[in-house]
Design an enzyme around this catalytic site. Structure first.
Site, PDB file in Angstrom:
ATOM      1  N   ASP A 183      26.845  43.738  38.971  1.00 39.20           N
ATOM      2  CA  ASP A 183      28.217  43.997  39.358  1.00 39.20           C
ATOM      3  C   ASP A 183      28.855  44.799  38.229  1.00 39.20           C
ATOM      4  O   ASP A 183      28.742  44.429  37.056  1.00 39.20           O
ATOM      5  CB  ASP A 183      28.971  42.673  39.557  1.00 39.20           C
ATOM      6  N   HIS A 220      32.028  36.964  48.124  1.00 39.72           N
ATOM      7  CA  HIS A 220      32.766  35.931  47.390  1.00 39.72           C
ATOM      8  C   HIS A 220      34.283  36.022  47.594  1.00 39.72           C
ATOM      9  O   HIS A 220      35.009  35.186  47.076  1.00 39.72           O
ATOM     10  CB  HIS A 220      32.434  36.055  45.903  1.00 39.72           C
ATOM     11  N   ASP A 221      34.758  37.042  48.297  1.00 40.43           N
ATOM     12  CA  ASP A 221      36.199  37.189  48.548  1.00 40.43           C
ATOM     13  C   ASP A 221      36.576  36.805  49.976  1.00 40.43           C
ATOM     14  O   ASP A 221      37.757  36.865  50.333  1.00 40.43           O
ATOM     15  CB  ASP A 221      36.635  38.651  48.339  1.00 40.43           C
ATOM     16  N   ASP A 257      32.881  47.338  41.544  1.00 39.87           N
ATOM     17  CA  ASP A 257      34.126  46.672  41.901  1.00 39.87           C
ATOM     18  C   ASP A 257      35.278  47.672  42.056  1.00 39.87           C
ATOM     19  O   ASP A 257      35.491  48.516  41.171  1.00 39.87           O
ATOM     20  CB  ASP A 257      34.458  45.675  40.780  1.00 39.87           C
ATOM     21  N   GLU A 314      32.602  49.103  46.091  1.00 39.89           N
ATOM     22  CA  GLU A 314      33.582  48.302  46.826  1.00 39.89           C
ATOM     23  C   GLU A 314      34.829  49.168  46.950  1.00 39.89           C
ATOM     24  O   GLU A 314      35.423  49.548  45.947  1.00 39.89           O
ATOM     25  CB  GLU A 314      33.910  47.006  46.083  1.00 39.89           C
TER      26      GLU A 314
HETATM   27  O1  ISL Z   1      40.008  39.293  47.387  1.00 41.81           O
HETATM   28  C1  ISL Z   1      40.722  39.997  48.049  1.00 41.81           C
HETATM   29  C2  ISL Z   1      41.293  39.453  49.234  1.00 41.81           C
HETATM   30  O2  ISL Z   1      40.283  39.307  50.206  1.00 41.81           O
HETATM   31  C3  ISL Z   1      40.910  41.415  47.761  1.00 41.81           C
HETATM   32  O3  ISL Z   1      42.221  41.809  47.737  1.00 41.81           O
HETATM   33  C4  ISL Z   1      40.216  41.726  46.455  1.00 41.81           C
HETATM   34  O4  ISL Z   1      41.053  41.485  45.389  1.00 41.81           O
HETATM   35  C5  ISL Z   1      39.760  43.150  46.482  1.00 41.81           C
HETATM   36  O5  ISL Z   1      38.857  43.222  47.519  1.00 41.81           O
HETATM   37  C6  ISL Z   1      39.079  43.521  45.185  1.00 41.81           C
HETATM   38  O6  ISL Z   1      38.052  42.637  44.914  1.00 41.81           O
HETATM   39  C7  ISL Z   1      37.310  42.771  43.744  1.00 41.81           C
HETATM   40  O7  ISL Z   1      38.100  42.958  42.594  1.00 41.81           O
HETATM   41  C8  ISL Z   1      38.915  41.862  42.197  1.00 41.81           C
HETATM   42  C9  ISL Z   1      38.181  40.526  42.189  1.00 41.81           C
HETATM   43  O8  ISL Z   1      39.101  39.473  42.094  1.00 41.81           O
HETATM   44  C10 ISL Z   1      37.349  40.337  43.425  1.00 41.81           C
HETATM   45  O9  ISL Z   1      36.622  39.138  43.359  1.00 41.81           O
HETATM   46  C11 ISL Z   1      36.456  41.536  43.542  1.00 41.81           C
HETATM   47  O10 ISL Z   1      35.524  41.443  44.577  1.00 41.81           O
HETATM   48  C12 ISL Z   1      39.389  42.196  40.812  1.00 41.81           C
HETATM   49  O11 ISL Z   1      38.286  42.500  40.006  1.00 41.81           O
END
Ligand code: ISL
Length: 556
Positions: A97, A329-330, A198, A255
């Site tokens: 990641d 994970h989100d 990310d 992402e």
């Molecule tokens: O998690 C969210 C709601 O579903 C999204 O708004 C998320 O913050 C966005 O997809 C970005 O995600 C990534 O970056 C974030 C981190 O918290 C997430 O876990 C990651 O996947 C900040 O690094």
């Protein structure tokens, strides 16, 4: 020519929740190494590790303080080498990641940058003067509140699109970009096989950082239109490609919230000039509410899901490459969100149906840990059980500040949509702490672990696990899944209950029939006489009927 990652399947590991090996209630690298044989048995090709770097863990590792060190709670660099070596010996690749839109505020560079206006790293981050005693603009952090934090050392504000502990890097500064490329090359030289990047499409912000359009009554505004797919994004990614990726056989996925198919054609073009694929977000918003966004109990309609998948399948075909995912994970658990976890029978049937819907599309599928055994949402009923800052902040904003929802309703919606639903420990067996740990875990174990666990799944030939295993094997063996053209079955466009699509190459056609509902449905989608069942979630075949959540794939 098929690239190696085009018929591969990725498995995402969330290190905190996968396997604890030293009895501290938190997952670790040696725990992952211990479970590699299990992943090999499932048959996945690539392991995406959510961040394992040194981090104060404000956002579970998405706030990195040292990109060349392992989080000591997860183990050591030696443990990483052992993990990577064993994964490679089993034929599995490692995808790291890469979190480079921002660092942790504990990163040495940020500490330097913050120390004075003329520090040589000042310009590594985004510092601005206030405007009339206020923040430099009206942007809201994705984790609520202003996206700017005032710092009295230099009487300026710094930008943080996420938590205040996650300051955004200034990608306009070439030294920042090259230090990222150097770090990536350092990992490539250590033997990693690729990167999941990310929020990589947030790194180029609109020049001048103007105010964002504000919704009525809101203090701050969503900056996404001004930070996603920004003016220099393709230039930056092509530069990264030239400096790190070109000429190496790596796999990359960006992402990219708010990505359109038009943008994806540039990011994930098969000419390989930028990335290999992107995660699109449109299908993750189909069950959102216009005002409270994710915080709702709305269910996505099949007509919307089909229209969205079909758009991505058609518009990228032959030009760019899709990633395919329901979970990470989100996101809440797919079976609880788009399927039915109310009864054991429906949980198993609907998990397999949803897997079939996704895995027969063109692209590279991503499985999130626990998805392969049909893990469900945790449905925590107390705010105290939540650990994720995004969920906790959202509760306070929506209930206490904006008063859009009452506490009970918001708790119900968190139970359906919170990121914590994905993050409960992996359920390995029915012993205390689900075989994940031997002590109280950092995030509560889902109480249904006594029934839903890997041990049970492995001992039942009809389990969701073996269904996923079969889907993965089919992808490896049936070319048409990788290269076949996607089409909807004529007449299916507006069907509210059944999804019917085909994949077709010169030799083979696959017909995928899916019942999205718990009703038994009759249909007149034509099935050729000589068609054989390739996979199905019911034992016997009934033509002309689809039973609750039935999924079947015909080959002819
Ligand atoms: O998690 C969210 C709601 O579903 C999204 O708004 C998320 O913050 C966005 O997809 C970005 O995600 C990534 O970056 C974030 C981190 O918290 C997430 O876990 C990651 O996947 C900040 O690094």
């Amino acid at each position: 020519m098929t690239k190696w990652w085009q018929n591969a399947v990725v498995y995402q590991i969330y290190p905190s929740s996968f396997q604890d090996s030293n009895g501290d209630g938190l997952g670790d690298l040696n725990g992952i190494t211990k479970r590699l044989d299990y992943l090999h048995e499932l048959g996945v090709d690539i392991l995406w590790l959510s961040p394992i770097y040194k981090s104060p863990q404000v956002d579970n590792g998405y706030d990195i303080s040292d990109y060349r060190a392992i989080n000591p709670d997860y183990g050591s660099m030696e443990d990483f080498d052992t993990l990577q070596k064993k994964a490679h010996s089993l034929g599995m690749k490692i995808m790291m990641d890469l979190v480079v839109n921002h660092t942790s505020n504990q990163h040495e560079l940020f500490k330097q940058s913050k120390s004075s206006k003329d520090n040589k790293y000042r310009d590594y981050y985004i510092w601005r003067d206030g405007k009339n005693g206020h923040e430099p603009n009206n942007w809201e952090s994705f984790f609520t509140g202003s996206a700017w934090k005032y710092d009295d050392v230099t009487d300026q504000y710094y930008l943080h699109l996420f938590a205040p502990e996650q300051p955004d890097l200034n990608w306009e500064n070439p030294a920042v970009r090259h230090s990222v490329y150097d770090m990536m090359n350092w990992w490539v030289n250590r033997g990693v096989d690729g990167f999941r990047m990310d929020v990589i499409n947030y790194i180029s912000k609109t020049e001048g950082l103007p105010d964002a359009p504000k919704s009525f009554g809101q203090k701050y505004a969503n900056p996404e239109p001004l930070v996603a797919n920004g003016p220099r994004i393709h230039e930056f990614l092509q530069e990264m490609n030239n400096n790190v990726l070109a000429g190496k056989d790596l796999v990359t996925v960006g992402e990219t919230p708010a990505v359109t198919t038009e943008e994806a054609l540039k990011y994930a073009n098969i000419d390989g000039s930028e990335l290999d694929m992107v995660f699109q977000f449109e299908h993750m918003g189909l069950d959102n509410d216009p005002i409270t966004a994710r915080w709702t109990d709305k269910k996505a309609k099949l007509t919307d899901i089909r229209a969205n998948f079909t758009k991505w399948q058609k518009q990228l075909a032959g030009k760019a490459w899709n990633s395919l995912y329901w979970n990470n994970h989100d996101q809440p658990r797919v079976v609880s969100r788009f399927g039915n976890d109310k009864t054991e029978e429906y949980r198993v049937l609907s998990a397999k149906m949803l897997a079939t819907m996704l895995h027969f599309q063109q692209g590279t599928p991503f499985i999130f840990q626990g998805e392969e055994i049909g893990m469900t949402n945790a449905y925590f009923d107390k705010l105290d059980d939540y650990v994720d800052l995004d969920s906790i902040n959202a509760y306070h904003k929506i209930v206490d500040e904006d008063k859009q929802l009452d506490g009970t309703t918001m708790l119900k919606y968190l139970g359906m949509r919170s990121r914590d639903n994905a993050r409960t420990p992996m359920q390995w067996d029915d012993s205390d702490y689900a075989g994940f740990s031997t002590t109280t875990t950092w995030e509560k174990v889902n109480p249904n672990y006594k029934q839903i666990n890997v041990k049970n799944a492995l001992s039942d030939e009809n389990s969701i696990f073996y269904y996923y295993k079969k889907l993965i094997t089919l992808r490896h063996n049936e070319d048409v899944i990788t290269n076949g053209a996607y089409a909807l079955v004529p007449g299916n466009e507006n069907d509210e209950n059944i999804f019917a699509y085909t994949r077709k190459n010169e030799k083979t056609t696959l017909l995928i029939l899916l019942n999205y509902t718990d009703m038994e449905l009759n249909h007149d989608y034509k099935i050729p006489k000589d068609a054989e069942i390739l996979i199905s979630n019911y034992k016997d075949e009934m033509r002309g009927t689809l039973r609750p959540y039935e999924a079947k794939v015909y080959k002819f």
